[in-house]
Scaffold this active site. Structure first.
Site, PDB file in Angstrom:
ATOM      1  N   GLY A 180      54.165  -1.054  -0.514  1.00 28.12           N
ATOM      2  CA  GLY A 180      54.883  -0.915  -1.413  1.00 28.12           C
ATOM      3  C   GLY A 180      56.484  -0.716  -1.190  1.00 28.12           C
ATOM      4  O   GLY A 180      56.692   0.867  -0.014  1.00 28.12           O
ATOM      5  N   TYR A 181      57.725  -1.723  -0.471  1.00 30.02           N
ATOM      6  CA  TYR A 181      58.142  -1.463   0.327  1.00 30.02           C
ATOM      7  C   TYR A 181      59.354  -1.722  -0.319  1.00 30.02           C
ATOM      8  O   TYR A 181      60.182  -0.635  -0.606  1.00 30.02           O
ATOM      9  CB  TYR A 181      58.475  -2.864   1.494  1.00 30.02           C
ATOM     10  CG  TYR A 181      57.468  -2.283   2.881  1.00 30.02           C
ATOM     11  CD1 TYR A 181      56.917  -1.163   2.160  1.00 30.02           C
ATOM     12  CD2 TYR A 181      57.662  -3.092   3.752  1.00 30.02           C
ATOM     13  CE1 TYR A 181      56.048  -0.580   4.092  1.00 30.02           C
ATOM     14  CE2 TYR A 181      57.185  -2.532   5.741  1.00 30.02           C
ATOM     15  CZ  TYR A 181      56.982  -1.029   5.272  1.00 30.02           C
ATOM     16  OH  TYR A 181      55.885  -0.701   6.497  1.00 30.02           O
ATOM     17  N   SER A 182      59.538  -3.112  -0.711  1.00 30.58           N
ATOM     18  CA  SER A 182      61.308  -3.329  -2.205  1.00 30.58           C
ATOM     19  C   SER A 182      61.541  -2.661  -3.337  1.00 30.58           C
ATOM     20  O   SER A 182      60.375  -1.808  -3.462  1.00 30.58           O
ATOM     21  CB  SER A 182      60.935  -4.393  -2.123  1.00 30.58           C
ATOM     22  OG  SER A 182      60.934  -5.298  -0.712  1.00 30.58           O
ATOM     23  N   GLU A 238      52.853  -8.069   9.568  1.00 29.15           N
ATOM     24  CA  GLU A 238      53.553  -9.500   8.214  1.00 29.15           C
ATOM     25  C   GLU A 238      53.388 -10.731   8.241  1.00 29.15           C
ATOM     26  O   GLU A 238      53.258 -11.751   7.863  1.00 29.15           O
ATOM     27  CB  GLU A 238      54.003  -8.582   7.313  1.00 29.15           C
ATOM     28  CG  GLU A 238      54.413  -9.097   5.759  1.00 29.15           C
ATOM     29  CD  GLU A 238      55.064  -8.536   4.872  1.00 29.15           C
ATOM     30  OE1 GLU A 238      55.175  -9.299   3.415  1.00 29.15           O
ATOM     31  OE2 GLU A 238      55.501  -7.348   5.085  1.00 29.15           O
ATOM     32  N   GLU A 249      67.508 -15.276   6.845  1.00 26.03           N
ATOM     33  CA  GLU A 249      68.553 -14.136   7.520  1.00 26.03           C
ATOM     34  C   GLU A 249      68.308 -13.288   8.482  1.00 26.03           C
ATOM     35  O   GLU A 249      69.102 -12.484   9.433  1.00 26.03           O
ATOM     36  CB  GLU A 249      70.260 -13.996   6.170  1.00 26.03           C
ATOM     37  CG  GLU A 249      70.372 -15.146   5.373  1.00 26.03           C
ATOM     38  CD  GLU A 249      69.074 -15.693   4.591  1.00 26.03           C
ATOM     39  OE1 GLU A 249      70.175 -17.220   3.885  1.00 26.03           O
ATOM     40  OE2 GLU A 249      68.784 -15.390   4.181  1.00 26.03           O
TER      41      GLU A 249
END
Length: 405
Positions: free
Chosen positions: A138-140, A254, A388
């Site tokens: 649960g990051y973004s 990751e 990027e």
């Protein structure tokens, strides 16, 4: 009979270990599973194990060899780097694969071993080592992707628990996961220092998951909503406000996994590029692909892919002998993404119209799978931190370049 000097040599214990590994694999690895992929790590959802698969998974879990370098008292194999290498070599020799994987092994487990309390390690690591629990990330959030520190999902302190409200997106495998490791905001007055690392049960009241259908036709990612979800204080990893530090470390694990096992496996999956080109483009009288430019591009791609695979192996050995993955994983992530996408593009070019089919007659199953692989591969340079973002990490932490305002 070996002499006393030979038995005392450094190679002798490793030779004994190799002999033991061969014997154990001969006893426990079913020949019918030779060469199969690790279904447990797939994002297309869990499938029902066959009796042979279930037995193999249990054997590896009981032995601790699903996570061979993790400490033995947490359910790992407790092997040193030389023994891990021997294990991998012997498994490859017989076509054996690791049935225990997923985000618990790739990301959360290594991070918890560094930052968790002893109680938290004993609670979660053995289940990961056995492959009993499926984790998601649960990051973004809709407004916090590349700028992850802008996340707004809030965990309000309610004394003996947190009350969590907010939304996550691109939750890989969220619809199948048992638990989620998440970055949440515990202080709205600070950006990075206001983030904490929290573990959330996916079956808790107030958690809702909605799969997202991708251009490739699959739905491995989800929108995940949290409405007044109660989370025990014991599920906080580290201290409040340490989430950004812990979360960045997890991202290194990751990226190491994405650039390593995932990308390397995709690079060499399916037919060799030369064989694929001969199948669709034919061969000249010398047995070569007739198009000289295509031949050279295939050779360059294969050289890049194999050099990258060797670099990954060296980096993995260095990581095990030091303190785990470093900022160099950002380089590996970018290179792995480029080579993976190049392979998909080259395959589509070789197959021509046969590589652009979506459904219907006139296309083989392999050709339809290639179309979806090509489309799916567009995300490789985005998830796990876009190219990027990786370039920024490389510039700042490896090249020592600083922002000048």
């Amino acid at each position: 009979m070996a002499s006393a000097a030979e038995l005392d040599s450094p190679a002798a214990p490793l030779d004994t270990f190799r002999h033991d590994v061969r014997g154990w694999l001969a006893e426990h690895f079913p020949a019918t599973l030779k060469g199969q992929d690790n279904a447990m790590s797939a994002l297309d959802g869990p499938s029902e194990d066959t009796p042979e698969q279930a037995a193999w998974k249990k054997a590896m879990g009981d032995k601790g060899w699903g996570v061979p370098a993790w400490p033995k008292h947490y359910g790992g194999g407790g092997l040193d780097k030389a023994e891990v290498r021997v294990l991998h070599e012997e498994m490859a020799r017989v076509g054996a694969w690791n049935p225990i994987g997923g985000m618990g092994v790739m990301m959360f487990g290594p991070t918890l071993l560094e930052y968790g309390t002893e109680e938290q390690k004993l609670e979660h690591i053995p289940a990961i080592a056995r492959g009993d629990v499926r984790w998601c990330q649960g990051y973004s959030e809709p407004g916090a992707g590349s700028d992850l520190a802008s996340l707004q999902m809030f965990a309000e302190d309610r004394g003996d628990h947190y009350l969590v409200n907010g939304q996550k997106t691109w939750t890989s495998g969220g619809q199948w996961a048992d638990k989620c490791f998440a970055l949440v905001r515990t202080d709205k007055s600070k950006k990075h220092e206001g983030i904490s690392f929290l573990l959330i049960d996916m079956d808790a009241e107030g958690v809702e998951v909605k799969p997202i259908r991708l251009i490739s036709g699959s739905s491995p990612f989800c929108e995940t909503f949290f409405t007044n979800v109660k989370v025990p204080k014991g599920n906080l990893i580290g201290r409040e406000g340490e989430g950004w530090t812990i979360g960045k470390r997890l991202l290194q694990h990751e990226r190491s996994s994405l650039s390593g096992g995932g990308s390397a496996a995709r690079m060499f999956a399916g037919k060799p590029m030369g064989a694929l080109a001969k199948e669709y483009r034919g061969a000249d009288e010398a047995g070569r692909v007739p198009d000289q430019d295509l031949r050279m591009r295939i050779v360059r791609h294969e050289m890049d892919a194999r050099a990258f695979a060797l670099t990954l192996r060296r980096a993995a050995l260095e990581a095990r002998s030091n303190q785990g993955p470093s900022a160099a994983t950002s380089i590996m992530k970018n290179v792995g993404a480029r080579i993976t996408q190049d392979r998909a593009e080259l395959s589509i070019e070789i197959m021509g119209m046969n590589g652009l089919g979506w459904d219907g007659e006139g296309f083989s199953a392999e050709e339809l799978a290639q179309t979806r692989t090509w489309l799916w591969g567009k995300a490789v340079s985005i998830y796990g931190g876009s190219s990027e973002i990786q370039n920024n990490v490389i510039a700042k932490r490896i090249l020592g370049m600083l922002d000048h305002q």
